[in-house]
Enzyme design. Sequence first.
Site, PDB file in Angstrom:
ATOM      1  N   ARG A 196       1.616   4.261  -3.021  1.00 37.34           N
ATOM      2  CA  ARG A 196       1.384   5.680  -2.706  1.00 37.34           C
ATOM      3  C   ARG A 196       2.653   6.498  -2.852  1.00 37.34           C
ATOM      4  NH1 ARG A 196      -2.372   2.541  -0.444  1.00 37.34           N
ATOM      5  NH2 ARG A 196      -4.363   3.380   0.279  1.00 37.34           N
ATOM      6  N   LYS A 219     -12.012  -9.070  -4.281  1.00 34.75           N
ATOM      7  CA  LYS A 219     -10.555  -8.900  -4.310  1.00 34.75           C
ATOM      8  C   LYS A 219      -9.998  -9.555  -5.578  1.00 34.75           C
ATOM      9  CE  LYS A 219     -10.400  -6.541  -0.534  1.00 34.75           C
ATOM     10  NZ  LYS A 219     -10.107  -5.111  -0.618  1.00 34.75           N
ATOM     11  N   GLY A 237      -5.693  -3.822  -8.050  1.00 35.13           N
ATOM     12  CA  GLY A 237      -6.846  -2.960  -7.772  1.00 35.13           C
ATOM     13  C   GLY A 237      -6.410  -1.642  -7.166  1.00 35.13           C
ATOM     14  N   ARG A 295     -12.551 -14.247  -2.742  1.00 30.09           N
ATOM     15  CA  ARG A 295     -11.689 -14.965  -1.787  1.00 30.09           C
ATOM     16  C   ARG A 295     -12.481 -15.837  -0.820  1.00 30.09           C
ATOM     17  NH1 ARG A 295      -7.048 -10.337  -0.741  1.00 30.09           N
ATOM     18  NH2 ARG A 295      -5.800 -10.957  -2.553  1.00 30.09           N
ATOM     19  N   ASP A 344      -7.088  -8.326   3.936  1.00 32.47           N
ATOM     20  CA  ASP A 344      -6.307  -9.208   3.064  1.00 32.47           C
ATOM     21  C   ASP A 344      -5.787 -10.451   3.790  1.00 32.47           C
ATOM     22  OD1 ASP A 344      -6.670  -7.476   0.933  1.00 32.47           O
ATOM     23  OD2 ASP A 344      -4.824  -6.362   1.354  1.00 32.47           O
ATOM     24  N   ARG A 402      -2.655 -14.134  -2.762  1.00 33.82           N
ATOM     25  CA  ARG A 402      -2.852 -14.474  -1.342  1.00 33.82           C
ATOM     26  C   ARG A 402      -3.481 -15.858  -1.170  1.00 33.82           C
ATOM     27  NH1 ARG A 402      -0.833  -9.911   0.830  1.00 33.82           N
ATOM     28  NH2 ARG A 402      -1.507  -7.964  -0.127  1.00 33.82           N
ATOM     29  N   SER A 414       0.831  -1.209   0.000  1.00 36.71           N
ATOM     30  CA  SER A 414       0.000   0.000   0.000  1.00 36.71           C
ATOM     31  C   SER A 414       0.865   1.259   0.000  1.00 36.71           C
ATOM     32  CB  SER A 414      -0.894   0.012   1.245  1.00 36.71           C
ATOM     33  OG  SER A 414      -1.836  -1.016   1.182  1.00 36.71           O
ATOM     34  N   SER A 472     -13.572   1.302   2.244  1.00 35.82           N
ATOM     35  CA  SER A 472     -12.503   1.014   1.281  1.00 35.82           C
ATOM     36  C   SER A 472     -11.471   2.128   1.284  1.00 35.82           C
ATOM     37  CB  SER A 472     -13.090   0.860  -0.128  1.00 35.82           C
ATOM     38  OG  SER A 472     -12.053   0.894  -1.088  1.00 35.82           O
TER      39      SER A 472
HETATM   40  C1  S3P Z   1      -5.544  -1.305  -0.128  1.00 38.47           C
HETATM   41  C2  S3P Z   1      -6.785  -1.371   0.441  1.00 38.47           C
HETATM   42  C3  S3P Z   1      -7.572  -2.603   0.567  1.00 38.47           C
HETATM   43  C4  S3P Z   1      -6.723  -3.848   0.378  1.00 38.47           C
HETATM   44  C5  S3P Z   1      -5.759  -3.727  -0.760  1.00 38.47           C
HETATM   45  C6  S3P Z   1      -4.847  -2.528  -0.581  1.00 38.47           C
HETATM   46  C7  S3P Z   1      -4.880  -0.003  -0.234  1.00 38.47           C
HETATM   47  O1  S3P Z   1      -8.604  -2.581  -0.400  1.00 38.47           O
HETATM   48  O2  S3P Z   1      -7.538  -4.979   0.192  1.00 38.47           O
HETATM   49  O3  S3P Z   1      -4.956  -4.900  -0.859  1.00 38.47           O
HETATM   50  O4  S3P Z   1      -3.650   0.030  -0.455  1.00 38.47           O
HETATM   51  O5  S3P Z   1      -5.563   1.016  -0.100  1.00 38.47           O
HETATM   52  P1  S3P Z   1      -9.988  -1.800  -0.093  1.00 38.47           P
HETATM   53  O6  S3P Z   1      -9.626  -0.516   0.513  1.00 38.47           O
HETATM   54  O7  S3P Z   1     -10.691  -1.629  -1.385  1.00 38.47           O
HETATM   55  O8  S3P Z   1     -10.727  -2.700   0.866  1.00 38.47           O
END
Ligand code: S3P
Length: 448
Positions: free
Chosen positions: A33, A354, A101, A358, A327, A402, A29, A174
């Site tokens: 960013r 996901k 995603g 899952r 996750d 995963r 994450s 989210s």
């Molecule tokens: C993430 C947020 C989560 C997570 C993903 C990474 C992020 O998804 O499942 O692996 O980096 O913001 P959601 O925020 O859509 O639940």
Amino acid sequence: MTGQAAARPHVSHPVEALSGSARVPGDKSISHRALIFGALATGTTRVTGLLEGEDVLRTGAAMRALGAEVERGADGDWTIRGRGVGGLGEPADILDLGNSGTGARLIAGVLATHPITTFVTGDASLRRRPMGRVKVPLEQMGARFITRAGDRLPMAVIGAANPLPIEYRLPVASAQVKSAILLAGLVAPGRTTVIEPEATRDHTENLLRHFGATVTVAPDGKGGRIVSVTGEAELAGRDVVVPTDPSSAAFLAVAAAALPGSDLTLQGVGINPLRAGLYQTLREMGADLRFDNRRIEGGEPVADIVIRGARLKGVEVPAERAPSMIDEYPVLAVAAACAEGRTVMAGIQEMRVKESDRIAAVAAGLAANGIDYAETPDSLTVQGRGGRPRGGGKVVTHMDHRIAMSFLMLGLLAERAVTVDDVGMIDTSFPGFVGLMNRLGARIEVAA
Ligand code: S3P
């Protein structure tokens, strides 16, 4: 290309214990960013400990296509020379975010308030995942989207030349959607506000502040948060130190926790409370797990996690904990299969959208390995045997890293070896996983 290479089945054999010390790769994450915010900043951003997994490399390539300079130095640090907020340019070709995603949704937020037209796609897994959750708020800010049926990729994003700030209540908890809106809000005049029903990971808020944006966070009085960013922001390039990923450490932590005789130290793992739900749950299951040497690194709390094997017992995981371990449920299901009694995981409907569905993928993997479970649209209950589950099954990963790693862990913990149909996707988040596991005592090899 991701997901299009030949499947690589692997088999994971039962072992007695895991031991040693390891440093898992950087946080996914935060790595996404760091690259995106660096591209939106003026000046130079230097990133230490970036996860060099396929997902993050795709985000890096996308930032390059949008005009930022993104380079890996010989020392492994990454340097980004950004274009300033609102300064990215139209890419000459489709952005392919692979399996990610997070990459697709966060970048959609960026594209939504740049006056450019961009085409976005991903691999077969990502092309099945819903983009309506970002499209709806970003259209309110003035962007236009053209998507496939069901708001799926590929999509075109026509960014707003005169974006509007919004106040938006998230229909689902989210961090990806929250982040997309905040990123779009950087360009809009005035304050853009996201109200989240439950607190989700706050890396965007923390890092945006680190880059110089004005971000406020207040409780909404009902367990959620009101998060605002002041638009027409200027971000300045910064150094970012990426902690190691608690979601990656989770696989090793579960295997060591459930194998009596194990003694494992995981160094410098991020323990941000909005990410640490699995560790709390493992402790409630009776795991011998402690956070040593707690410190702040790169603005995030980290610790060395020390795990010794123990007997685990089933627990009820409260629904409100889901965002802090969303996750980690696949590997928690593996721990639950070894525990004495029933483990109930409630409020986990987000798992269905996901990299794979899952809940369905875990349920099928448990069934293939003789483990009792019950599935509802938003929950999973696993009946543990209080010792080694049966194993011996073949697990379908559905292009989901995963699922692959979780069931490789099951093989270590079971009575009989477990086969996983493809480990190729593991590189999206945890390059070197099989080699690292084997150094710590696992026996994972290419299936005959
Ligand atoms: C993430 C947020 C989560 C997570 C993903 C990474 C992020 O998804 O499942 O692996 O980096 O913001 P959601 O925020 O859509 O639940």
